[in-house]
Design a protein around this motif. Structure first.
Motif, PDB file in Angstrom:
ATOM      1  N   THR A 128       0.835  -1.204   0.000  1.00 32.24           N
ATOM      2  CA  THR A 128       0.000   0.000   0.000  1.00 32.24           C
ATOM      3  C   THR A 128       0.867   1.250   0.000  1.00 32.24           C
ATOM      4  OG1 THR A 128      -1.718  -1.177   1.235  1.00 32.24           O
ATOM      5  CG2 THR A 128      -1.836   1.218   1.240  1.00 32.24           C
ATOM      6  N   GLN A 152      -7.064  -5.306   2.107  1.00 34.36           N
ATOM      7  CA  GLN A 152      -7.312  -5.646   0.703  1.00 34.36           C
ATOM      8  C   GLN A 152      -8.238  -4.619   0.058  1.00 34.36           C
ATOM      9  OE1 GLN A 152      -8.898  -9.620   0.841  1.00 34.36           O
ATOM     10  NE2 GLN A 152      -6.915 -10.593   1.206  1.00 34.36           N
ATOM     11  N   LEU A 153      -9.260  -4.209   0.796  1.00 34.90           N
ATOM     12  CA  LEU A 153     -10.176  -3.187   0.284  1.00 34.90           C
ATOM     13  C   LEU A 153      -9.431  -1.880   0.048  1.00 34.90           C
ATOM     14  CD1 LEU A 153     -12.977  -2.060  -0.388  1.00 34.90           C
ATOM     15  CD2 LEU A 153     -13.328  -1.694   2.073  1.00 34.90           C
ATOM     16  N   ASN A 182     -14.546  -6.559  -7.041  1.00 39.02           N
ATOM     17  CA  ASN A 182     -13.320  -7.027  -6.404  1.00 39.02           C
ATOM     18  C   ASN A 182     -13.711  -7.827  -5.169  1.00 39.02           C
ATOM     19  OD1 ASN A 182     -10.952  -6.827  -4.408  1.00 39.02           O
ATOM     20  ND2 ASN A 182     -10.044  -6.052  -6.294  1.00 39.02           N
ATOM     21  N   ARG A 183     -13.317  -9.078  -5.121  1.00 37.75           N
ATOM     22  CA  ARG A 183     -13.705  -9.946  -4.008  1.00 37.75           C
ATOM     23  C   ARG A 183     -12.748  -9.821  -2.836  1.00 37.75           C
ATOM     24  NH1 ARG A 183     -18.960 -11.363  -3.914  1.00 37.75           N
ATOM     25  NH2 ARG A 183     -19.683 -11.750  -6.047  1.00 37.75           N
ATOM     26  N   CYS A 184     -12.514  -8.597  -2.396  1.00 37.23           N
ATOM     27  CA  CYS A 184     -11.661  -8.383  -1.230  1.00 37.23           C
ATOM     28  C   CYS A 184     -12.427  -8.807   0.021  1.00 37.23           C
ATOM     29  CB  CYS A 184     -11.234  -6.926  -1.138  1.00 37.23           C
ATOM     30  SG  CYS A 184     -12.567  -5.741  -1.368  1.00 37.23           S
ATOM     31  N   SER A 185     -11.695  -9.316   1.006  1.00 37.39           N
ATOM     32  CA  SER A 185     -12.353  -9.824   2.208  1.00 37.39           C
ATOM     33  C   SER A 185     -11.844  -9.183   3.490  1.00 37.39           C
ATOM     34  CB  SER A 185     -12.180 -11.341   2.295  1.00 37.39           C
ATOM     35  OG  SER A 185     -10.803 -11.683   2.346  1.00 37.39           O
ATOM     36  N   THR A 186     -10.769  -8.386   3.422  1.00 35.74           N
ATOM     37  CA  THR A 186     -10.246  -7.708   4.608  1.00 35.74           C
ATOM     38  C   THR A 186     -10.112  -6.221   4.293  1.00 35.74           C
ATOM     39  OG1 THR A 186      -7.900  -7.951   3.999  1.00 35.74           O
ATOM     40  CG2 THR A 186      -8.930  -9.764   5.249  1.00 35.74           C
ATOM     41  N   ASP A 192      -6.263  -1.441  -0.706  1.00 35.73           N
ATOM     42  CA  ASP A 192      -5.454  -1.560  -1.922  1.00 35.73           C
ATOM     43  C   ASP A 192      -6.327  -1.440  -3.168  1.00 35.73           C
ATOM     44  OD1 ASP A 192      -3.017  -1.761  -0.672  1.00 35.73           O
ATOM     45  OD2 ASP A 192      -2.928  -3.946  -0.741  1.00 35.73           O
ATOM     46  N   TYR A 193      -7.530  -2.020  -3.117  1.00 36.93           N
ATOM     47  CA  TYR A 193      -8.456  -1.924  -4.242  1.00 36.93           C
ATOM     48  C   TYR A 193      -8.866  -0.472  -4.477  1.00 36.93           C
ATOM     49  CZ  TYR A 193     -12.973  -2.107  -6.665  1.00 36.93           C
ATOM     50  OH  TYR A 193     -14.020  -1.879  -7.518  1.00 36.93           O
TER      51      TYR A 193
END
Length: 327
Positions: free
Chosen positions: A195, A276-277, A269-273, A279-280
């Motif tokens: 990030t 991760q979100l 975007n299948r981010c789960s944390t 960065d998306y």
């Protein structure tokens, strides 16, 4: 603010390590110490003897982005214990980072960087004290998030970090830097190096860092306790996504009807944390900085648990440039 304006003013200090970890600090004209942190070399120009130092923005400002004093002086203590003046290039309050530049007749080495950081990972937090002694703390990345914080990128350390260690590297067992540690309430936090490097790359190309602002505080379903995850799965067929902990007043999210307690899933975007979100969201800033878009249409699936229904919606989210450049 021209660098010459800093010459006889307050100052800050940053300490560096042999894998080039430094000790930056800020001081007043009378020598009063405002803040001290740890930093690392993020770039080295051997021909011009110029290094870029990454450290915590608390070296130069408070969490609202205001300078500690009207003017200040930056001091960077090198691994060989020499002290040199630093020049502030930019800082970003959202990510808690500052980028400094130092020049001098010394040899520095850019450390090796890992691919990011994971929950449950065994890590070491490094820092230097005012005597440039290297300090190490051993811990893990805790399986929790804290939605009371207004920003999403943080992961939590199970160990403390030494005094003055904010801005210092978090490394894996191979010695690769995988994150940067910060001293925050309610405990030490880490931001993934991926990030931070994206932020720096954006700044190098555009002199800005941009991301869409959701107007929500979120909590990852993945990090809920087992019983809550089972209930969401059995009763609502929800296995991932984010619980809305707070919706900011007059935000787009509020206007389209997203409420506290809803569960949202990002369809593109299948981010789960939360990291991760983050960065998306940060990746979407490239289009904005290139002038391709001024808002982004996020496609999300909203689960209204109170009324037991779900809907797919698209809503435009504005971008925010949360960095400040110092000229």
């Amino acid at each position: 603010m021209p660098w010459s304006a800093h010459k006889t003013r307050p100052w800050c200090c940053v300490w560096l390590v042999p894998l080039s970890v430094f000790h930056p600090q800020s001081l007043l004209a009378d020598g009063e110490l405002i803040s001290q942190c740890t930093g690392i070399v993020i770039g080295w120009d051997g021909a011009n003897k110029c290094a870029k130092i990454l450290t915590s923005c608390s070296t130069v400002c408070d969490f609202d982005g205001e300078f500690h004093k009207p003017t200040f002086k930056l001091s960077v203590r090198m691994p060989n214990r020499t002290i040199t003046e630093g020049r502030l290039l930019f800082f970003n309050v959202h990510y808690g980072i500052a980028l400094l530049e130092v020049k001098g007749d010394f040899q520095l080495q850019v450390p090796s960087f890992g691919l990011g950081i994971n929950y449950g990972q065994d890590v070491f937090a490094l820092a230097r004290d005012e005597n440039m002694s290297l300090m190490v703390r051993h811990g893990t990345i805790s399986w929790l998030d804290y939605p009371g914080l207004l920003t999403n990128p943080y992961m939590f350390l199970s160990c403390d970090i030494p005094e003055g260690g904010s801005g210092g590297p978090v490394v894996d067992h191979d010695g690769n830097i995988i994150g940067i540690a910060f001293d925050r309430n309610p405990g030490p936090v880490v931001i993934s190096i991926t990030t931070i490097r994206t932020c720096i790359e954006m700044w190098h190309q555009f002199s800005r860092v941009a991301r869409p602002m959701l107007g929500m505080q979120l909590k990852a379903v993945e990090l809920l306790d087992v019983s809550m995850r089972e209930e969401l799965c059995l009763e609502y067929n929800i296995t991932g996504g984010f619980i809305v902990n707070l919706v900011k007043v007059d935000s787009t999210a509020e206007r389209i009807g997203i409420r506290r307690g809803d569960v949202i899933v990002f369809k593109d975007n299948r981010c789960s944390t939360l990291p991760q979100l983050e960065d998306y969201l940060l990746s979407l800033g490239w289009g904005y900085l290139q002038g391709l878009s001024f808002t982004v249409d996020l496609k999300v699936e909203v689960h209204n648990l109170a009324d037991s229904y779900k809907e797919s919606i698209t809503f435009p989210v504005p971008f925010s440039d949360v960095s400040k450049r110092v000229d």
